[in-house]
Design an enzyme around this catalytic site. Structure first.
Site, PDB file in Angstrom:
ATOM      1  N   HIS A 171       8.935  47.453 -38.760  1.00 19.55           N
ATOM      2  CA  HIS A 171      10.102  47.574 -39.639  1.00 19.55           C
ATOM      3  C   HIS A 171       9.882  48.586 -40.750  1.00 19.55           C
ATOM      4  O   HIS A 171      10.830  49.018 -41.396  1.00 19.55           O
ATOM      5  CB  HIS A 171      10.423  46.205 -40.256  1.00 19.55           C
ATOM      6  CG  HIS A 171      10.968  45.244 -39.247  1.00 19.55           C
ATOM      7  ND1 HIS A 171      12.310  44.973 -39.136  1.00 19.55           N
ATOM      8  CD2 HIS A 171      10.374  44.530 -38.269  1.00 19.55           C
ATOM      9  CE1 HIS A 171      12.511  44.117 -38.150  1.00 19.55           C
ATOM     10  NE2 HIS A 171      11.348  43.832 -37.601  1.00 19.55           N
TER      11      HIS A 171
ATOM     12  N   ASP B 155      10.941  54.369 -47.083  1.00 23.61           N
ATOM     13  CA  ASP B 155      11.513  53.098 -46.616  1.00 23.61           C
ATOM     14  C   ASP B 155      11.696  53.178 -45.106  1.00 23.61           C
ATOM     15  O   ASP B 155      12.126  54.215 -44.598  1.00 23.61           O
ATOM     16  CB  ASP B 155      12.891  52.894 -47.278  1.00 23.61           C
ATOM     17  CG  ASP B 155      13.191  51.430 -47.564  1.00 23.61           C
ATOM     18  OD1 ASP B 155      12.652  50.560 -46.854  1.00 23.61           O
ATOM     19  OD2 ASP B 155      13.980  51.166 -48.501  1.00 23.61           O
TER      20      ASP B 155
END
Ligand code: ADQ
Length: 480
Positions: free
Chosen positions: A161, A369
């Site tokens: 992720h 991110d």
């Protein structure tokens, strides 16, 4: 209960669920819960509790229809070495390109591997070779090789992720080669962006002597794996419905009342150094310096729930942010205006949707991110007739899809101030045009779509029998 022909879906992640409460679940839980409900399955992970028995504790299982949620505990020592230690003091900063914050110690490396081994040992008797096993995130890099060693022969997938750092950074991890080699036990390895995938492939080539093959395949030693890109999405329909719920309406109205006609800027992030919060506040301060017409005319609300607040880097970050907000407010506040408000409160998803809808601008400015779901939630929550503007960091995975945001470099304070000024003064037709394009992306690549495409790829992945415990021996670049 399950379909033995097709095999169950078995999901492994540090935290599990919820399967039922759609008001609390994020996109990830919604996407996975749907897939689990459709084919029947098991979601396996940590109970969230510590006990003296730790990973030897009895399993706790809750069953919802054809799906079981099964969890085990950790001891306090396991939790400390595995979660606070290796996962969050070593891997999280490293994979977010923050070598300055990385701490390595062999004790937490040892505990991390042993927790992966223990979770695999507990899962092994619960699965059979017809099941599809899908492991999630940086907590469980070694889970696949541990499961293989305990005899699992079925299909194994892994999804990361968070970002995958380039080899120049990753190779600072003392165990980097072990870690990447152990990932080769998975048949399919999924990343958020093409850049993450490239970084992984480059590590395999330059550090492990591997070779890129046509399609998404990579060969290292005698083993061929598939590494592909699956950008994660949100439950766009569900979230846009939340945005017009009564609870959202109350929050939207409350925020508009408080703003008293001023334009609202919002940021919503876990309080984490990867999210670029300090840089965001500096950008806002520069806006008030360089474009003084905004003084008294805009409000900045930063929602930043505390996370991992026992770690030093997070304590330092909180102090720095509070200092910065205090300085900024001290400098610019008037009797009837406080420029910036920081809240650490958690909100329900409906309330959050209302807050997004009340905002003219949302700042999503991470320094790095994996994806960033806030950016997608903000887009889904907008009123298409009068949408707000998204300011998005070039370093967020979401940037690959949301090209119609105002893209910024969060390290460039002047650029951030200019983007804010542009967003605050953007004409309605441009706001609508940009929003429409981003909305199509967010609704076209949902959490359900992400989940289904990963599972379909895992089901059709070519299974290569080349993995063996001593894959290390096949590494021509291994140091003597
Ligand atoms: P996170 O780093 O947690 O996720 P993000 O993708 O932005 O980052 O997700 C945060 C979630 O928390 C969002 O759904 C947001 O709505 C929610 N949230 C934040 N503040 C909240 C509050 N005060 N109250 C309620 N909810 C709040 C990791 C990676 C990301 C990747 C995701 C999913 O770091 O890059 O996008 O996993 O893969």
């Amino acid at each position: 209960m399950t379909n033995p022909e097709k095999g169950r879906l078995v999901v492994v992640s540090n935290r599990v669920g919820p399967l039922t409460d759609e008001g609390k679940a994020g996109g990830l839980a919604v996407g996975l819960a749907d897939a689990l409900k459709r084919r029947g399955g098991l979601w396996f992970g940590w109970s969230g509790e510590t006990s003296p028995e730790g990973t030897h504790s009895p399993e706790k299982t809750e069953v919802f229809g054809g799906t079981a949620l099964t969890t085990i505990d950790m001891t306090a020592e396991e939790l400390d070495g595995f979660y606070h230690g290796y996962a969050n003091r070593s891997l999280w900063p490293l994979l977010h390109y923050r070598l300055d914050l990385v701490q390595f110690d062999r004790q937490s490396d040892r505990i991390y591997r042993s927790v992966n081994q223990r979770f695999a040992a507990r899962l092994a008797p619960l699965v059979n070779e017809h099941d599809l096993v899908w492991v999630h995130d940086y907590h469980f890099f070694y889970m696949g090789s541990e499961l293989r060693q305990s005899g699992f022969k079925g299909r194994l997938g892994f999804f990361l992720h968070i970002p995958f750092a380039p080899p120049e950074i990753l190779s600072a991890l003392p165990a980097a080669r072990d870690l990447v080699r152990s990932m080769l036990a998975y048949d399919l390895i999924g990343f958020q962006t093409a850049q993450d995938r490239r970084n992984f492939a480059n590590f395999c080539v330059h550090e492990l002597g591997g070779e890129k093959l046509p399609g998404d395949r990579i060969r290292v030693g005698g083993r061929v794996v598939q590494a592909a890109v699956f950008p994660i999405g949100i439950d766009a329909e569900g979230f846009s419905r939340f945005a017009v719920s009564p609870e959202a309406g109350e929050h939207e109205e409350m925020l508009r009342d408080l703003a008293r006609g001023r334009l609202q800027i919002v940021g919503v992030d876990r309080l984490d150094y990867s999210k670029g919060l300090v840089e965001r506040l500096l950008g806002f301060e520069r806006l008030l310096e360089d474009y003084p017409e905004n003084r008294g005319a805009v409000n900045f609300l930063q929602i930043a729930p505390l996370s991992r607040s026992e770690l030093d880097a997070y304590i330092d970050l909180r102090a720095e942010l509070e200092g910065l907000a205090g300085r900024l407010n001290g400098r610019f506040a008037t009797l009837d205006w406080t420029p910036i408000q920081i809240m650490t409160t958690g909100f329900t998803r409906r309330a959050l949707a209302g807050i997004y809808r009340a905002a003219r601008v949302c700042m999503v400015t991470p320094l790095r991110d994996g994806m960033n779901l806030v950016a997608k939630e903000f887009v889904a929550a907008q009123d298409p007739d009068d949408p707000g503007v998204l300011i998005l960091s070039r370093f967020a995975g979401a940037r690959a899809e949301l090209q119609d945001a105002l893209i910024v470099n969060p390290y460039a304070t002047d650029e951030m101030a200019r983007a804010l000024q542009r967003a605050l003064t953007m004409p309605l037709d441009e706001r609508q045009r940009r929003h429409e394009k981003m909305r199509a992306k967010v609704f076209g690549g949902t959490a359900a779509h992400w989940c289904e495409s990963f599972i379909a790829a895992l089901e059709s992945a070519e299974i290569d029998a080349g993995w063996s415990e001593d894959l290390a021996a096949a590494d021509p670049l291994a140091p003597a």
